[in-house]
Design an enzyme around this catalytic site. Sequence first.
Site, PDB file in Angstrom:
ATOM      1  CG  ASP A   3       4.805  -2.996  10.004  1.00  0.00           C
ATOM      2  OD1 ASP A   3       5.536  -3.905  10.896  1.00  0.00           O
ATOM      3  OD2 ASP A   3       4.260  -3.311   9.238  1.00  0.00           O
ATOM      4  CG  HIS A  34      -7.110  -2.282   4.144  1.00  0.00           C
ATOM      5  ND1 HIS A  34      -6.391  -3.287   4.101  1.00  0.00           N
ATOM      6  CD2 HIS A  34      -7.946  -2.538   2.957  1.00  0.00           C
ATOM      7  CE1 HIS A  34      -6.583  -3.864   2.820  1.00  0.00           C
ATOM      8  NE2 HIS A  34      -7.599  -3.424   2.296  1.00  0.00           N
ATOM      9  CG  ASP A  35      -7.853  -5.476   6.161  1.00  0.00           C
ATOM     10  OD1 ASP A  35      -7.875  -6.058   5.375  1.00  0.00           O
ATOM     11  OD2 ASP A  35      -6.421  -5.023   6.520  1.00  0.00           O
ATOM     12  CG  HIS A  60      -6.378  -6.100  11.393  1.00  0.00           C
ATOM     13  ND1 HIS A  60      -6.053  -4.518  11.166  1.00  0.00           N
ATOM     14  CD2 HIS A  60      -6.460  -6.490  10.005  1.00  0.00           C
ATOM     15  CE1 HIS A  60      -5.945  -4.380  10.029  1.00  0.00           C
ATOM     16  NE2 HIS A  60      -6.105  -5.394   9.374  1.00  0.00           N
ATOM     17  N   GLY A 113       5.722  -8.470  11.859  1.00  0.00           N
ATOM     18  CA  GLY A 113       4.231  -9.058  11.612  1.00  0.00           C
ATOM     19  C   GLY A 113       3.377  -9.180  12.834  1.00  0.00           C
ATOM     20  CB  SER A 167      -0.834   0.012   1.371  1.00  0.00           C
ATOM     21  OG  SER A 167      -0.105  -0.178   2.556  1.00  0.00           O
TER      22      SER A 167
HETATM   23  N1  SAH Z   1      -0.376  -2.174   4.438  1.00  0.00           N
HETATM   24  C1  SAH Z   1       0.101  -3.291   4.179  1.00  0.00           C
HETATM   25  C2  SAH Z   1      -0.249  -4.470   5.056  1.00  0.00           C
HETATM   26  C3  SAH Z   1       0.134  -4.224   6.584  1.00  0.00           C
HETATM   27  S1  SAH Z   1      -0.153  -5.605   7.516  1.00  0.00           S
HETATM   28  C4  SAH Z   1      -0.069  -3.884   2.715  1.00  0.00           C
HETATM   29  O1  SAH Z   1      -0.860  -2.969   1.981  1.00  0.00           O
HETATM   30  O2  SAH Z   1       0.277  -4.952   2.300  1.00  0.00           O
HETATM   31  C5  SAH Z   1      -0.064  -5.214   9.220  1.00  0.00           C
HETATM   32  C6  SAH Z   1       1.121  -4.814   9.766  1.00  0.00           C
HETATM   33  O3  SAH Z   1       1.002  -4.198  10.989  1.00  0.00           O
HETATM   34  C7  SAH Z   1       2.328  -5.929   9.757  1.00  0.00           C
HETATM   35  O4  SAH Z   1       3.460  -5.559   8.906  1.00  0.00           O
HETATM   36  C8  SAH Z   1       2.675  -5.829  11.374  1.00  0.00           C
HETATM   37  O5  SAH Z   1       4.087  -6.112  11.489  1.00  0.00           O
HETATM   38  C9  SAH Z   1       2.450  -4.413  11.889  1.00  0.00           C
HETATM   39  N2  SAH Z   1       1.861  -4.479  13.286  1.00  0.00           N
HETATM   40  C10 SAH Z   1       1.178  -5.257  14.046  1.00  0.00           C
HETATM   41  N3  SAH Z   1       1.085  -4.654  15.036  1.00  0.00           N
HETATM   42  C11 SAH Z   1       2.007  -3.649  15.229  1.00  0.00           C
HETATM   43  C12 SAH Z   1       2.537  -2.782  16.495  1.00  0.00           C
HETATM   44  N4  SAH Z   1       2.169  -2.839  17.627  1.00  0.00           N
HETATM   45  N5  SAH Z   1       3.237  -1.579  16.031  1.00  0.00           N
HETATM   46  C13 SAH Z   1       3.741  -1.836  14.686  1.00  0.00           C
HETATM   47  N6  SAH Z   1       3.478  -2.540  13.677  1.00  0.00           N
HETATM   48  C14 SAH Z   1       2.624  -3.423  13.786  1.00  0.00           C
HETATM   49 MG    MG Z   2      -5.080  -4.495   5.217  1.00  0.00          MG
END
Ligand code: SAH
Ligand code: MG
Length: 210
Positions: free
Chosen positions: A69, A165-166, A140, A73, A50
């Site tokens: 991030d 999103h989602d 999430h 994960g 994204s």
């Molecule tokens: N926007 C991305 C998808 C993100 S997936 C796309 O378009 O493909 C969600 C991300 O949130 C993951 O990479 C995960 O490492 C991150 N994440 C989850 N919990 C987090 C936190 N507490 N702090 C920072 N990043 C986090």
């Molecule tokens: Mg998403």
Amino acid sequence: MTGSIAPQVWERFTSTTGFMPEDEARALHAVALEAGAGTWLEIGTYCGKSTVLLADAARQAGARLVTVDHHHGSEENQPGWEWHDTTLVDESTGRLDTLPHFRPVLDANADVLSAVVADTRVVATWWGSPVQLLFLDGNHTEDTAQHDYRAFAPHVVSGGLLLVHDVFPDPVDGGQAPWHVVQAAVTDGGFEQVGEYGSLRVLRRSRSVG
Ligand code: SAH
Ligand code: MG
């Protein structure tokens, strides 16, 4: 919803690993182009799928983009879970690590993009910039999704955009945390919904919260 996305941008989008359907991606790009110049904030980078589109739109809009991030994960990305990708595991540590896979996106957009490699709970302690566009696409779980919304949405300026999103109102389709964030935003967060594209919700701040 149409937007002009340059072929090389779309090529990088399609070749980057991540979780963004093509129709929602085009909507994300087009909607972002309507946001004001200033600082845009993405929560949840993963490999930067994204981010490719937000960075391109930011460049056109005269904005700069910050993406956050810790790159290890979410729960569902860990070994044994539904969204685990074995190719993203760092063999020396055994941990999921998307940071090396994000590097090409960062380098291709270094003129407008800053990456913050940290937990959102840490970033929330120091973030102070007004935000023209906030894209929530991180953790999430109910706890952290609510945290991210409550920590960063107050920085969205009047007239600024909140993209979530989602969002799945029906639990059959997916987790409920992003949907609860949207409900909170329109109920007492000072936002109104102005668009819906698949699981992407677009909200605009109509008033600031006291
Ligand atoms: N926007 C991305 C998808 C993100 S997936 C796309 O378009 O493909 C969600 C991300 O949130 C993951 O990479 C995960 O490492 C991150 N994440 C989850 N919990 C987090 C936190 N507490 N702090 C920072 N990043 C986090
Ligand atoms: Mg998403």
